[in-house]
Design an enzyme around this catalytic site. Structure first.
Site, PDB file in Angstrom:
ATOM      1  N   ASP A   1       0.842  -1.202   0.000  1.00 22.08           N
ATOM      2  CA  ASP A   1       0.000   0.000   0.000  1.00 22.08           C
ATOM      3  C   ASP A   1       0.874   1.248   0.000  1.00 22.08           C
ATOM      4  O   ASP A   1       1.937   1.274   0.621  1.00 22.08           O
ATOM      5  CB  ASP A   1      -0.950   0.002   1.197  1.00 22.08           C
ATOM      6  CG  ASP A   1      -0.242   0.231   2.514  1.00 22.08           C
ATOM      7  OD1 ASP A   1       0.605  -0.601   2.884  1.00 22.08           O
ATOM      8  OD2 ASP A   1      -0.521   1.252   3.173  1.00 22.08           O
ATOM      9  N   SER A   2       0.428   2.274  -0.721  1.00 20.45           N
ATOM     10  CA  SER A   2       1.109   3.566  -0.803  1.00 20.45           C
ATOM     11  C   SER A   2       2.528   3.374  -1.350  1.00 20.45           C
ATOM     12  O   SER A   2       2.696   2.860  -2.451  1.00 20.45           O
ATOM     13  CB  SER A   2       1.088   4.246   0.561  1.00 20.45           C
ATOM     14  OG  SER A   2       1.468   5.594   0.460  1.00 20.45           O
ATOM     15  N   ALA A   3       3.562   3.720  -0.567  1.00 23.02           N
ATOM     16  CA  ALA A   3       4.936   3.507  -1.026  1.00 23.02           C
ATOM     17  C   ALA A   3       5.203   2.016  -1.226  1.00 23.02           C
ATOM     18  O   ALA A   3       5.971   1.624  -2.115  1.00 23.02           O
ATOM     19  CB  ALA A   3       5.927   4.090  -0.016  1.00 23.02           C
TER      20      ALA A   3
ATOM     21  N   HIS B   1      -6.501   8.551   1.396  1.00 19.63           N
ATOM     22  CA  HIS B   1      -5.226   7.866   1.421  1.00 19.63           C
ATOM     23  C   HIS B   1      -4.937   7.296   2.817  1.00 19.63           C
ATOM     24  O   HIS B   1      -5.030   8.004   3.813  1.00 19.63           O
ATOM     25  CB  HIS B   1      -4.086   8.799   1.006  1.00 19.63           C
ATOM     26  CG  HIS B   1      -2.811   8.051   0.760  1.00 19.63           C
ATOM     27  ND1 HIS B   1      -2.585   7.344  -0.394  1.00 19.63           N
ATOM     28  CD2 HIS B   1      -1.717   7.853   1.535  1.00 19.63           C
ATOM     29  CE1 HIS B   1      -1.399   6.758  -0.326  1.00 19.63           C
ATOM     30  NE2 HIS B   1      -0.853   7.051   0.839  1.00 19.63           N
TER      31      HIS B   1
END
Length: 275
Positions: A57-59, A245
């Site tokens: 997830d995300s980075a 986010h």
């Protein structure tokens, strides 16, 4: 995940900034995954070699996407992955004025300014460039290295009208060529999987991408889904209109948000049906 999928979950503790900078994180996840995929290691953990997926997830979504692309280019590792699942992934640093960046410029948790600073941190770059990058001066029309790559994330064609609305592209005629000269990593597909060549995308496994409406990264995920579909990859784009986010981590009291629980459950359901 482990209980509901009856799966072995491996979390790679890749090294972080400022201990190391790009591409050390890519090397860490590739090396760890290669090690785990050895037949004797899979056997030790009772893992079915035909049911291996990568996710983040995300980075972590960025690293999972980069990992998947690295594997497609290695003859010994091609077709080793059954699925990839990317949760609000960060996939490009060329255009900080996609509709979602414009719409969510000051949205909490991940405002645009913070995301651009994270990119500069990742590359050990100069904070003096942040303001110029926010207005896309690093990929202006006079920066020849960036022009061809910008075409691969042309959101006016990759995004539906319901997303683009009345937003206008920000394409500077003249910018600051020093930025990509000093931070060439901005144009490296290992850092920005969205700009990978079509031939690389063609060999990726079945893919799940979760995006959230209130997130600067929304369009990174939607554009990647579109590019993968165009390359012939089977893609599920799971968009949450009330998502933001990082929302999937908000699943336990006192921050047990409905959208956190729904995104988590939707993600695990897809894995259960496809892994």
């Amino acid at each position: 995940m482990a209980e509901e999928l009856n799966a072995v979950i491996i979390s790679i503790e890749y090294r972080l900034v400022p201990k190391v900078y790009f591409p050390a994180q890519i090397h860490d996840v590739v090396r760890a995954t290669k090690y785990f995929l050895q037949p004797e290691v899979l056997h030790k953990y009772s893992v079915d070699p035909d049911r291996i997926g990568i996710s983040g997830d995300s980075a972590g979504g960025n690293l999972a996407a980069a990992l998947g692309q690295q594997f497609t280019q290695d003859a010994n590792l091609k077709n080793k992955l059954k699925v990839q699942a990317l949760i609000y992934p960060v996939l490009q640093a060329l255009d900080f004025n996609t509709p979602s960046y414009q719409q969510n410029v000051n949205t909490p948790i991940l405002p645009r300014y913070v995301m651009v600073k994270y990119w500069v941190d990742y590359f050990q770059g100069n904070y003096d460039f942040v303001q110029a990058m926010i207005v896309n001066n690093h990929t202006s029309l006079d920066v020849e290295e960036a022009v061809a790559l910008r075409a691969r994330l042309n959101w006016t064609s990759l995004l539906p009208a319901s997303i683009t609305k009345d937003y206008k592209p920000v394409m500077q005629t003249t910018g600051d060529a020093r930025i990509v000269q000093e931070i060439p990593q901005l144009l490296d597909a290992r850092a920005a999987p969205l700009i990978a060549e079509q031939e690389v995308l063609r060999h990726l496994p079945k893919t799940y991408i979760l995006t959230c409406e209130h997130d600067v990264l929304r369009d990174d995920g939607i554009m990647y889904a579109k590019r993968l579909e165009s390359a012939g990859v089977q893609v599920t784009l799971d968009h949450f209109e009330d998502g933001f986010h990082g929302c999937m981590i908000f699943t336990s009291w006192p921050t047990n948000f409905s959208v956190g629980i729904r995104t988590r459950d939707s993600y695990i359901k897809w894995l259960d049906q496809n892994l």
